[in-house]
Scaffold this active site. Structure first.
Site, PDB file in Angstrom:
ATOM      1  N   THR A  29      -8.441   9.718   8.687  1.00 35.37           N
ATOM      2  CA  THR A  29      -8.047   8.460   8.028  1.00 35.37           C
ATOM      3  C   THR A  29      -7.754   7.297   9.089  1.00 35.37           C
ATOM      4  O   THR A  29      -7.368   6.083   8.656  1.00 35.37           O
ATOM      5  CB  THR A  29      -6.764   8.314   7.242  1.00 35.37           C
ATOM      6  OG1 THR A  29      -5.783   9.012   8.205  1.00 35.37           O
ATOM      7  CG2 THR A  29      -7.110   9.269   6.007  1.00 35.37           C
TER       8      THR A  29
ATOM      9  N   LYS B 167       0.793  -1.275   0.081  1.00 31.68           N
ATOM     10  CA  LYS B 167       0.142  -0.006  -0.057  1.00 31.68           C
ATOM     11  C   LYS B 167       0.828   1.260   0.027  1.00 31.68           C
ATOM     12  O   LYS B 167       1.570   1.466   0.979  1.00 31.68           O
ATOM     13  CB  LYS B 167      -1.110   0.060   1.377  1.00 31.68           C
ATOM     14  CG  LYS B 167      -1.847  -1.386   1.219  1.00 31.68           C
ATOM     15  CD  LYS B 167      -2.662  -1.093   2.581  1.00 31.68           C
ATOM     16  CE  LYS B 167      -1.819  -1.138   4.065  1.00 31.68           C
ATOM     17  NZ  LYS B 167      -2.645  -1.496   5.045  1.00 31.68           N
TER      18      LYS B 167
ATOM     19  N   GLY C  56      -7.966   3.919  10.735  1.00 35.65           N
ATOM     20  CA  GLY C  56      -8.799   2.676  10.268  1.00 35.65           C
ATOM     21  C   GLY C  56      -8.668   2.558   8.854  1.00 35.65           C
ATOM     22  O   GLY C  56      -9.215   1.147   8.553  1.00 35.65           O
ATOM     23  N   THR C  57      -7.797   2.869   7.988  1.00 35.81           N
ATOM     24  CA  THR C  57      -7.803   2.800   6.494  1.00 35.81           C
ATOM     25  C   THR C  57      -7.449   1.355   6.200  1.00 35.81           C
ATOM     26  O   THR C  57      -8.013   0.691   5.521  1.00 35.81           O
ATOM     27  CB  THR C  57      -7.128   3.869   5.704  1.00 35.81           C
ATOM     28  OG1 THR C  57      -5.893   3.841   6.515  1.00 35.81           O
ATOM     29  CG2 THR C  57      -7.675   5.030   5.745  1.00 35.81           C
ATOM     30  N   GLY C  58      -6.245   0.904   7.155  1.00 38.25           N
ATOM     31  CA  GLY C  58      -5.552  -0.213   6.877  1.00 38.25           C
ATOM     32  C   GLY C  58      -6.572  -1.482   7.169  1.00 38.25           C
ATOM     33  O   GLY C  58      -6.867  -2.619   6.492  1.00 38.25           O
ATOM     34  N   CYS C  59      -7.310  -1.420   8.399  1.00 42.19           N
ATOM     35  CA  CYS C  59      -8.028  -2.479   8.820  1.00 42.19           C
ATOM     36  C   CYS C  59      -9.420  -2.506   7.909  1.00 42.19           C
ATOM     37  O   CYS C  59      -9.926  -3.693   7.665  1.00 42.19           O
ATOM     38  CB  CYS C  59      -8.682  -2.080  10.238  1.00 42.19           C
ATOM     39  SG  CYS C  59      -7.287  -1.621  11.596  1.00 42.19           S
TER      40      CYS C  59
HETATM   41  N1  LIG Z   1      -5.707  10.195   1.638  1.00 44.95           N
HETATM   42  C1  LIG Z   1      -6.050   8.997   1.092  1.00 44.95           C
HETATM   43  N2  LIG Z   1      -7.062   9.364  -0.019  1.00 44.95           N
HETATM   44  C2  LIG Z   1      -7.372   8.210  -0.879  1.00 44.95           C
HETATM   45  N3  LIG Z   1      -6.520   6.824  -0.574  1.00 44.95           N
HETATM   46  C3  LIG Z   1      -6.017   6.706   0.487  1.00 44.95           C
HETATM   47  C4  LIG Z   1      -5.567   7.885   1.534  1.00 44.95           C
HETATM   48  N4  LIG Z   1      -4.711   7.370   2.484  1.00 44.95           N
HETATM   49  C5  LIG Z   1      -4.602   6.026   2.254  1.00 44.95           C
HETATM   50  N5  LIG Z   1      -5.476   5.564   1.144  1.00 44.95           N
HETATM   51  C6  LIG Z   1      -5.594   4.322   0.656  1.00 44.95           C
HETATM   52  O1  LIG Z   1      -6.219   3.562   1.852  1.00 44.95           O
HETATM   53  C7  LIG Z   1      -5.746   2.151   1.999  1.00 44.95           C
HETATM   54  C8  LIG Z   1      -5.011   2.048   3.355  1.00 44.95           C
HETATM   55  O2  LIG Z   1      -3.808   2.331   3.139  1.00 44.95           O
HETATM   56  P1  LIG Z   1      -2.836   2.965   4.064  1.00 44.95           P
HETATM   57  O3  LIG Z   1      -3.212   4.177   4.861  1.00 44.95           O
HETATM   58  O4  LIG Z   1      -1.277   3.160   3.837  1.00 44.95           O
HETATM   59  O5  LIG Z   1      -2.733   1.595   5.275  1.00 44.95           O
HETATM   60  P2  LIG Z   1      -2.545   1.924   7.093  1.00 44.95           P
HETATM   61  O6  LIG Z   1      -3.925   2.206   7.543  1.00 44.95           O
HETATM   62  O7  LIG Z   1      -2.202   0.436   6.956  1.00 44.95           O
HETATM   63  O8  LIG Z   1      -1.220   2.601   7.031  1.00 44.95           O
HETATM   64  C9  LIG Z   1      -4.798   2.134   0.732  1.00 44.95           C
HETATM   65  O9  LIG Z   1      -5.454   1.614  -0.383  1.00 44.95           O
HETATM   66  C10 LIG Z   1      -4.154   3.413   0.465  1.00 44.95           C
HETATM   67  O10 LIG Z   1      -3.812   3.758  -0.811  1.00 44.95           O
HETATM   68  C1  LIG Z   2      -6.709  -2.393  17.655  1.00 44.89           C
HETATM   69  C2  LIG Z   2      -6.239  -1.657  16.566  1.00 44.89           C
HETATM   70  N1  LIG Z   2      -6.053  -2.321  15.306  1.00 44.89           N
HETATM   71  C3  LIG Z   2      -5.385  -1.664  14.301  1.00 44.89           C
HETATM   72  C4  LIG Z   2      -4.839  -0.368  14.414  1.00 44.89           C
HETATM   73  C5  LIG Z   2      -4.238   0.175  13.176  1.00 44.89           C
HETATM   74  O1  LIG Z   2      -5.256   1.281  12.456  1.00 44.89           O
HETATM   75  P1  LIG Z   2      -5.062   1.862  10.828  1.00 44.89           P
HETATM   76  O2  LIG Z   2      -5.884   0.874  10.212  1.00 44.89           O
HETATM   77  O3  LIG Z   2      -5.305   3.111  10.995  1.00 44.89           O
HETATM   78  O4  LIG Z   2      -3.789   1.620  10.754  1.00 44.89           O
HETATM   79  C6  LIG Z   2      -5.209   0.211  15.515  1.00 44.89           C
HETATM   80  N2  LIG Z   2      -5.025   1.636  15.467  1.00 44.89           N
HETATM   81  N3  LIG Z   2      -5.990  -0.290  16.507  1.00 44.89           N
END
Ligand SMILES: Nc1ncnc2c1ncn2[C@@H]1O[C@H](COP(=O)(O)OP(=O)(O)O)[C@@H](O)[C@H]1O
Ligand SMILES: Cc1ncc(COP(=O)(O)O)c(N)n1
Length: 261
Positions: free
Chosen positions: A206, A175, A208-211
């Site tokens: 943002t 990602k 929780g995006t990854g979850c």
């Molecule tokens: N500001 C944003 N606008 C649009 N898509 C985003 C944005 N930030 C993250 N993403 C997308 O959200 C998803 C989660 O990615 P990311 O934020 O890198 O994960 P994590 O929460 O694990 O750090 C990916 O598909 C990423 O490209």
């Molecule tokens: C319990 C728990 N699990 C995972 C994440 C990561 O969150 P994110 O999706 O923002 O990277 C978090 N903040 N808390």
């Protein structure tokens, strides 16, 4: 009454409701599945950060998993925060007993930089968890932790994916959410490359995006999608949820899981 496909998340609880188990179950509902949970750890967390977390005993994790899988069954499983080496080992072993695709989000740190995984657990993630993953979904920090590859631009993503695939997952979704410019991710199994692109939304909410992305992939897999189709649908869902993310508390607010409902 028709029963929706059942999806299981094995992850930590986020008291603030934006990430972890809470994000996973909301995503699963939004994508038309029945979400179920195995809680590995409980965090005290809000929009400002993680104040602390408490792991559950491995016995409690095993009991939750068996209760769900042996009666209800799961069409797909997602893993998130696993906290300790012992829990990673336990979950990796449990996953070998279920006949379903496994989406591994190798959660290392929260958006605020708080550690959610013990440093000594990294080796166990590499050696035990990644080999049982259908797909692994690391962000840039997690790629660096797991492989040593530093991604600073889009052109580095194929090398990062290759290093991850060497650890045994069937697919890697690397990602680029934390790069500048378009939100670009790369999905590959070593022979097929799928680039996923979305406009970057200028929204700081943002959490929780990854979850959310990983749970959406699991939900679509439970509906029967092939992996590339599941990831494409999940990317569309998380992009919409980020665009509609909202302020909460004094810090980083969550994505809006219900934006389509
Ligand atoms: N500001 C944003 N606008 C649009 N898509 C985003 C944005 N930030 C993250 N993403 C997308 O959200 C998803 C989660 O990615 P990311 O934020 O890198 O994960 P994590 O929460 O694990 O750090 C990916 O598909 C990423 O490209
Ligand atoms: C319990 C728990 N699990 C995972 C994440 C990561 O969150 P994110 O999706 O923002 O990277 C978090 N903040 N808390």
């Amino acid at each position: 009454m028709e029963t929706p496909p059942c999806v299981l998340t094995v992850a930590g609880s986020d008291s603030g409701g934006g990430a972890g188990i809470q994000a996973d179950l909301k995503t699963m509902l939004a994508l038309g599945t029945h979400g179920m949970s195995v809680i590995t750890a409980v965090t005290a967390q809000n929009s400002l950060g993680v104040d602390g977390f408490w792991e559950l005993p491995t016995e409690a994790v095993r009991a939750q998993f068996r209760a769900v899988v042996d009666d209800i069954g799961a069409r797909a499983v997602k893993t998130g925060m696993l906290a300790s080496a012992e829990l990673v080992e336990t979950v990796a072993e449990l996953l070998t007993t279920v006949d379903a695709p496994v989406v591994v989000d190798p959660v290392g740190v929260s958006k605020h930089g708080d550690a959610l995984l013990a440093p000594e657990a990294l080796a166990v993630v590499r050696e035990r968890l990644l080999p049982v993953a259908t797909v692994v979904t690391p962000n840039l920090a997690e790629i660096a932790q797991l492989t040593g590859v530093r991604v600073t631009e889009e052109a580095d993503l194929p090398r990062a994916a290759e290093a991850l695939l060497a650890l045994g997952p069937r697919w890697a979704l690397v990602k680029g959410g934390h790069l500048a410019g378009e939100a670009v991710d790369l999905l590959t199994d070593g022979s097929h490359e799928h680039w996923l692109r979305a406009p970057r939304h200028d929204n700081r909410h943002t959490h929780g995006t990854g979850c959310t992305l990983a749970s959406a992939i699991a939900a679509r897999l439970a509906h029967g999608d092939a992996l590339p189709a599941a990831v494409a649908a999940a990317k569309a869902y998380v992009t919409g949820a980020i665009e509609a993310g909202f302020p909460l508390g004094a810090g980083i607010g969550p994505v809006r899981h219900g934006f389509r409902i």
